[in-house]
Design an enzyme around this catalytic site. Structure first.
Site, PDB file in Angstrom:
ATOM      1  N   GLU A 281      57.492  38.665 -35.718  1.00 50.85           N
ATOM      2  CA  GLU A 281      57.195  39.553 -36.522  1.00 50.85           C
ATOM      3  C   GLU A 281      55.844  39.939 -37.438  1.00 50.85           C
ATOM      4  O   GLU A 281      55.990  39.550 -38.506  1.00 50.85           O
ATOM      5  CB  GLU A 281      58.094  39.335 -37.718  1.00 50.85           C
ATOM      6  CG  GLU A 281      59.905  39.351 -36.229  1.00 50.85           C
ATOM      7  CD  GLU A 281      61.090  39.323 -37.188  1.00 50.85           C
ATOM      8  OE1 GLU A 281      61.198  39.151 -38.771  1.00 50.85           O
ATOM      9  OE2 GLU A 281      61.949  39.125 -37.214  1.00 50.85           O
TER      10      GLU A 281
ATOM     11  N   GLU B 132      65.613  36.675 -30.806  1.00 57.84           N
ATOM     12  CA  GLU B 132      66.345  36.924 -32.494  1.00 57.84           C
ATOM     13  C   GLU B 132      67.025  38.115 -32.704  1.00 57.84           C
ATOM     14  O   GLU B 132      67.409  39.373 -32.317  1.00 57.84           O
ATOM     15  CB  GLU B 132      65.554  37.179 -33.575  1.00 57.84           C
ATOM     16  CG  GLU B 132      64.797  35.832 -34.419  1.00 57.84           C
ATOM     17  CD  GLU B 132      63.734  36.209 -35.325  1.00 57.84           C
ATOM     18  OE1 GLU B 132      64.697  36.660 -36.421  1.00 57.84           O
ATOM     19  OE2 GLU B 132      63.099  35.541 -35.237  1.00 57.84           O
TER      20      GLU B 132
ATOM     21  N   TYR C 117      68.662  43.255 -35.182  1.00 57.05           N
ATOM     22  CA  TYR C 117      69.170  43.012 -36.507  1.00 57.05           C
ATOM     23  C   TYR C 117      70.421  44.019 -36.936  1.00 57.05           C
ATOM     24  O   TYR C 117      71.437  44.158 -36.744  1.00 57.05           O
ATOM     25  CB  TYR C 117      68.404  42.684 -37.792  1.00 57.05           C
ATOM     26  CG  TYR C 117      68.608  40.992 -37.179  1.00 57.05           C
ATOM     27  CD1 TYR C 117      69.719  40.227 -37.444  1.00 57.05           C
ATOM     28  CD2 TYR C 117      66.876  40.468 -37.301  1.00 57.05           C
ATOM     29  CE1 TYR C 117      68.682  38.994 -37.102  1.00 57.05           C
ATOM     30  CE2 TYR C 117      66.842  39.169 -36.806  1.00 57.05           C
ATOM     31  CZ  TYR C 117      67.118  38.265 -36.499  1.00 57.05           C
ATOM     32  OH  TYR C 117      67.037  36.951 -36.979  1.00 57.05           O
TER      33      TYR C 117
ATOM     34  N   HIS D  40      54.883  31.447 -37.108  1.00 56.64           N
ATOM     35  CA  HIS D  40      55.953  32.105 -37.922  1.00 56.64           C
ATOM     36  C   HIS D  40      55.295  32.258 -39.579  1.00 56.64           C
ATOM     37  O   HIS D  40      57.042  31.464 -40.263  1.00 56.64           O
ATOM     38  CB  HIS D  40      57.411  31.682 -37.342  1.00 56.64           C
ATOM     39  CG  HIS D  40      59.319  32.096 -37.677  1.00 56.64           C
ATOM     40  ND1 HIS D  40      59.408  32.434 -36.388  1.00 56.64           N
ATOM     41  CD2 HIS D  40      59.315  32.579 -38.367  1.00 56.64           C
ATOM     42  CE1 HIS D  40      60.620  32.821 -36.555  1.00 56.64           C
ATOM     43  NE2 HIS D  40      60.362  33.055 -38.392  1.00 56.64           N
TER      44      HIS D  40
ATOM     45  N   ASN E 149      63.473  41.194 -31.510  1.00 56.50           N
ATOM     46  CA  ASN E 149      64.072  40.793 -32.555  1.00 56.50           C
ATOM     47  C   ASN E 149      64.701  42.165 -33.452  1.00 56.50           C
ATOM     48  O   ASN E 149      63.840  43.213 -33.676  1.00 56.50           O
ATOM     49  CB  ASN E 149      63.098  39.670 -34.470  1.00 56.50           C
ATOM     50  CG  ASN E 149      62.335  39.475 -33.066  1.00 56.50           C
ATOM     51  OD1 ASN E 149      63.216  38.239 -32.543  1.00 56.50           O
ATOM     52  ND2 ASN E 149      61.444  37.993 -34.025  1.00 56.50           N
TER      53      ASN E 149
ATOM     54  N   ARG F   4      63.997  28.066 -28.978  1.00 52.09           N
ATOM     55  CA  ARG F   4      62.456  29.143 -29.181  1.00 52.09           C
ATOM     56  C   ARG F   4      62.600  28.551 -30.204  1.00 52.09           C
ATOM     57  O   ARG F   4      63.513  29.053 -31.413  1.00 52.09           O
ATOM     58  CB  ARG F   4      62.917  30.385 -29.222  1.00 52.09           C
ATOM     59  CG  ARG F   4      61.440  31.176 -29.746  1.00 52.09           C
ATOM     60  CD  ARG F   4      62.599  32.671 -30.477  1.00 52.09           C
ATOM     61  NE  ARG F   4      61.392  31.940 -31.509  1.00 52.09           N
ATOM     62  CZ  ARG F   4      61.426  32.991 -32.456  1.00 52.09           C
ATOM     63  NH1 ARG F   4      62.124  34.482 -32.342  1.00 52.09           N
ATOM     64  NH2 ARG F   4      60.961  33.183 -33.984  1.00 52.09           N
TER      65      ARG F   4
HETATM   66  C1  FCB Z   1      63.950  37.504 -38.767  1.00 54.35           C
HETATM   67  C2  FCB Z   1      62.829  36.014 -38.907  1.00 54.35           C
HETATM   68  C3  FCB Z   1      63.902  34.630 -38.829  1.00 54.35           C
HETATM   69  C4  FCB Z   1      65.162  35.257 -40.263  1.00 54.35           C
HETATM   70  C5  FCB Z   1      65.962  36.377 -39.247  1.00 54.35           C
HETATM   71  C6  FCB Z   1      66.744  36.330 -40.236  1.00 54.35           C
HETATM   72  O1  FCB Z   1      62.777  38.604 -39.756  1.00 54.35           O
HETATM   73  O2  FCB Z   1      62.160  36.242 -37.925  1.00 54.35           O
HETATM   74  O3  FCB Z   1      62.538  34.381 -39.347  1.00 54.35           O
HETATM   75  O4  FCB Z   1      65.027  34.813 -41.371  1.00 54.35           O
HETATM   76  O5  FCB Z   1      64.705  37.385 -39.733  1.00 54.35           O
END
Ligand code: FCB
Length: 454
Positions: free
Chosen positions: A177, A362, A305, A132, A303, A88
Site C-alpha cells: 500500500e 489482503e 476491504y 510494510h 488489498n 505473507r
Molecule cells: C491495510 C494494511 C494492514 C492492516 C489492514 C487492516 O491497509 O495493509 O496493515 O492495517 O489494512
C-alpha cells in the site's frame, strides 16, 4: 440449505476455485513481532510515531504486540492447522539494517531465516513483503522516502534480504500500500512519520515507484524463478450521488490516488486527471516529477476491504469527503461491507491494466469479538464477510479474471496502527495480557474451505 447458508458453506465455495489456488494468510512485522529493542533491531518510524502523545487511539506501541518474534513457532503451527498454503509477512528493515544502510545485523536476519525454514517445514509457502511502512528512523532523519537516495537505500536492503532468503523464497512483494504510506503518513499525518505536507507525500510516492523498480531488478538478478509483485489497495471508489459534482470528485480521487500508482506501474506514466487535480490543489509545488519507470510485475497484489463513497463539498480540487454511505452494513472500522465491489474492482483492474495475475494480498474485517464462557469465539460476522468476499473473487474468476490467490488479513489479532489494539482482524484471537492464542470460528471456517479446495 437456504441460499444464504449455501453462500457461507465452505465446501460449496471451494468448488468454485481451481486446484492450485493459493489460500494464504497475511501479517506485517511491526503489527505482530514485538521484540522492538531486541537482538540489535534499530528503531523505525513507527516506534517513534507510536510514542507521540495522542497519535495512537489507545496510547499503545508495537513494543510487544503479539510477541511473534518469540512465538513464531506456535504461530506457524496455527497456520498449518488452518491449512494455509501460504503466508505473507513483512521484513522489518531496521531489524536487518539497524541504521537503514550499512552493516547487516546478522541476528536480525537470522529471525527471518528461521521463520522461512519453519514455514517450509510446515508446508506453508513464504511470501516476503519488503516494506510494510516501518522505515528505519535513521533514514527518516535523512528525509525518508522523500529523499531520492531512498531508491538506492531500498535496493541495497532488498539485495541483503534476497541474498539470505532467495534460495528458499520465490514469492516477493516490494511495497504494501504505497498510497497509504505516502498519503496517510506524509499528507494526512495520521500514520508515521506524521507529516502533513502534500508535496512531500508526492515525492514519497514517486520514490516508492522508483524504488519498486530498483528492488524488482535486484530480486530478478538474485532469485531464480522470482515472482515479483506489489500490493496496491484499491477499494471501490464511487460517487455518493449521481450529480456531476460527486462524479467528478470520485473520478478525481480515484485518479489522484489509485491510478497515481497503478498507471506508472503498468507503464503509462502519471494519470492526467490525477495530475490536474494535484496540480490545481497545489500538491505539486516544488515537486520535480520524473517519468516513472514501469513495474515489471509478475502479479498485482490487491488489498481490498470496502466501498468508498465520495461526495463533493465544492467544485474545487480535493474538496470532498470520503466514507461509508449512511445506513449501510459496516465493520468496526466503519468500512462499508460491499463484496460485489471486490468483484467489480477485479473486473476493472483486468479490463484496464490486464495484469498477468492478480493475487488478493489482503481482505478481512474487524469486529469486537468476545470470548464466550466455553472459550469459543463465535465471530459469525467475520465468517459472513470472508465468505461473501471469497464468493466475489469466484465470480471474477468465472468472468475470466486471472485471480490466483487470496490472503486473509490477518492470521492474528494485532496492532492496528493508529487504532492500537482496539481493532481485531485475526482468524486467531490473541489475549494481549497472556499472549494466549485461540482459533476463532472464522479460522475454522477458513480451514474447512481450504481443506475442501485442495
Ligand atoms: C491495510 C494494511 C494492514 C492492516 C489492514 C487492516 O491497509 O495493509 O496493515 O492495517 O489494512
Amino acid at each position: 440449505m437456504t441460499s444464504a447458508e449455501l453462500d457461507l458453506d465452505p465446501v460449496a465455495l471451494a468448488t468454485r476455485f481451481p486446484k492450485g489456488f493459493a489460500w494464504g494468510l497475511a501479517a506485517s512485522a511491526y503489527q505482530i513481532e514485538g521484540a522492538a529493542a531486541e537482538d540489535g533491531r534499530g528503531p523505525s518510524i513507527w516506534d517513534t510515531f507510536a510514542r507521540v502523545p495522542g497519535a495512537i487511539a489507545d496510547g499503545q506501541t508495537g513494543d510487544v504486540a503479539c510477541d511473534h518474534y518469540h512465538r513464531f513457532g506456535e504461530d506457524v503451527g496455527l497456520m498449518a492447522r488452518i491449512g494455509a498454503t501460504g503466508y505473507r509477512f513483512s521484513v522489518s528493515w531496521s531489524r536487518v539494517l539497524p541504521l537503514g544502510t550499512g552493516a547487516v545485523n546478522g541476528v536480525g536476519l537470522d529471525f527471518y531465516d528461521r521463520l522461512v525454514d519453519a514455514l517450509l517445514a510446515a508446508g506453508v509457502k513464504p511470501h516476503v513483503n519488503l516494506f510494510h511502512w516501518d522505515l528505519p528512523q535513521t533514514l527518516q532523519d535523512r528525509g525518508g522516502f522523500a529523499n531520492p537516495e531512498s531508491v538506492d537505500w531500498f535496493g541495497t536492503y532488498a539485495e541483503r534480504v534476497a541474498t539470505r532468503l532467495g534460495d528458499r523464497v520465490s514469492d516477493w512483494m516490494t511495497f504494501n500500500e504505497p498510497a497509504v504510506f505516502a498519503f496517510l503518513g506524509h499528507a494526512d499525518g495520521v500514520h508515521a512519520p506524521g507529516l502533513r505536507d502534500w508535496p512531500t507525500a508526492l515525492r514519497v510516492a514517486q520514490n516508492q515507484i522508483r524504488a519498486h523498480a530498483a528492488a524488482g531488478a535486484v530480486l530478478r538478478s538474485l532469485v531464480r524463478d522470482a515472482r515479483i509483485g506489489i500490493a496496491i489497495d484499491v477499494n471501490r471508489v464511487a460517487p455518493a450521488s449521481d450529480t456531476d459534482r460527486d462524479r467528478r470528485a470520485a473520478a478525481q480521487w480515484s485518479s489522484a490516488r489509485d491510478a497515481w500508482f497503478l498507471d506508472p506501474l503498468f507503464g503509462r506514466g502519471y494519470p492526467r486527471l490525477g495530475l490536474e487535480a494535484h496540480r490545481a490543489a497545489g500538491h505539486l509545488a516544488g515537486v520535480e516529477l520524473i517519468d516513472p519507470p514501469a513495474g515489471d510485475l509478475d502479479y498485482l497484489g490487491l488489498n481490498f476491504y470496502r466501498r468508498d463513497s465520495v461526495s463533493a463539498r465544492s467544485d474545487g480540487p480535493f474538496d470532498f469527503e470520503i466514507g461509508a454511505r449512511a445506513g449501510t452494513e459496516q465493520t468496526q472500522m466503519d468500512w462499508e461491507v460491499a463484496p460485489e465491489a471486490l468483484r467489480d474492482v477485479l473486473l476493472a483492474l483486468h479490463a484496464v491494466y490486464a495484469p498477468r495475475d492478480i493475487v488478493i494480498t489482503e481482505n478481512g474485517a474487524a469486529y469486537p469479538d468476545t470470548v464466550e464462557p466455553d472459550g469459543r469465539i463465535r465471530d459469525d460476522r467475520r465468517v459472513r464477510y470472508l465468505a461473501r468476499h471469497v464468493g466475489a473473487a469466484a465470480e471474477a474468476i468465472a468472468a475470466g479474471v486471472p485471480v490466483t490467490g487470496y490472503h486473509v488479513w490477518s492470521i492474528l489479532d494485532n496492532y492496528e496502527w493508529s487504532l492500537g489494539y482496539s481493532r481485531r482482524f485475526g482468524l486467531v484471537h490473541v489475549d494481549f495480557q497472556t499472549q494466549r492464542r485461540t482459533l476463532k470460528d472464522s479460522g475454522d471456517w477458513y480451514r474447512r474451505l481450504i481443506a475442501a479446495a485442495s
